[in-house]
Enzyme design. Structure first.
Site, PDB file in Angstrom:
ATOM      1  CG  HIS A 173      47.874  39.652  40.359  1.00 13.71           C
ATOM      2  ND1 HIS A 173      47.015  38.478  40.965  1.00 13.71           N
ATOM      3  CD2 HIS A 173      47.365  39.751  39.073  1.00 13.71           C
ATOM      4  CE1 HIS A 173      46.193  38.143  40.031  1.00 13.71           C
ATOM      5  NE2 HIS A 173      46.386  38.739  38.806  1.00 13.71           N
ATOM      6  NE  ARG A 208      42.484  42.112  35.634  1.00 13.08           N
ATOM      7  CZ  ARG A 208      42.922  41.054  36.329  1.00 13.08           C
ATOM      8  NH1 ARG A 208      44.230  40.624  36.415  1.00 13.08           N
ATOM      9  NH2 ARG A 208      42.153  40.280  37.044  1.00 13.08           N
TER      10      ARG A 208
END
Length: 143
Positions: free
Chosen positions: A107, A102
């Site tokens: 990111h 995730r």
């Protein structure tokens, strides 16, 4: 100890179910087919992100409602859910690395290895139905 908000948890479970269904055709793609289709890659990344975030939200909600402290990070949310017997500990250990996926999805888009994402679809398809059942069993036993 506060009551678990079953409706909130079930809404999050519905996101997981819906996303698993949407990912179902992806798990049978070859690596080459997957890599060649930017739309499927981007959709897959988003579906996995939402699925994992829904599970993390569920973990944190239930862990906190048991009177425990908020887990230090998303990985720990799975581990703590296992320790508290919200989900089986063995399942928690298998699912905890999805928190790292995730984070990479959110990111570090430029560092994603497409093969790893495709493999994550297969892992999610195997493990998250067990997670759904465990959470549903847990909340069904609560008042």
């Amino acid at each position: 100890m506060s009551p678990v908000e079953k409706e909130v948890v079930r809404r999050k479970l519905a996101v997981i179910v819906e996303n698993l269904r949407a990912l179902d055709p992806i798990k049978n793609m070859t690596r080459e087919q997957y890599i060649d289709d930017i739309y499927k890659r981007k959709a897959t990344e988003r579906l996995l992100q939402e699925l994992i975030e829904a599970a993390i939200d569920i973990n944190i909600h239930i862990v906190v409602q048991t009177g425990s402290m908020v887990p230090d990070d998303y990985y720990e949310s799975f581990i703590k859910a296992g320790e508290l017997k919200i989900i089986p500990a063995e399942l928690a250990v298998k699912l905890a690395p999805s928190a790292g996926l995730r984070n990479r999805l959110v990111h570090e888009y430029d560092l994603l290895e497409h093969s790893m994402v495709l493999e994550a679809v297969k892992v999610a398809s195997d493990l998250y139905p067990e997670y759904i059942k465990a959470i549903e069993d847990y909340i069904s036993k609560r008042n």
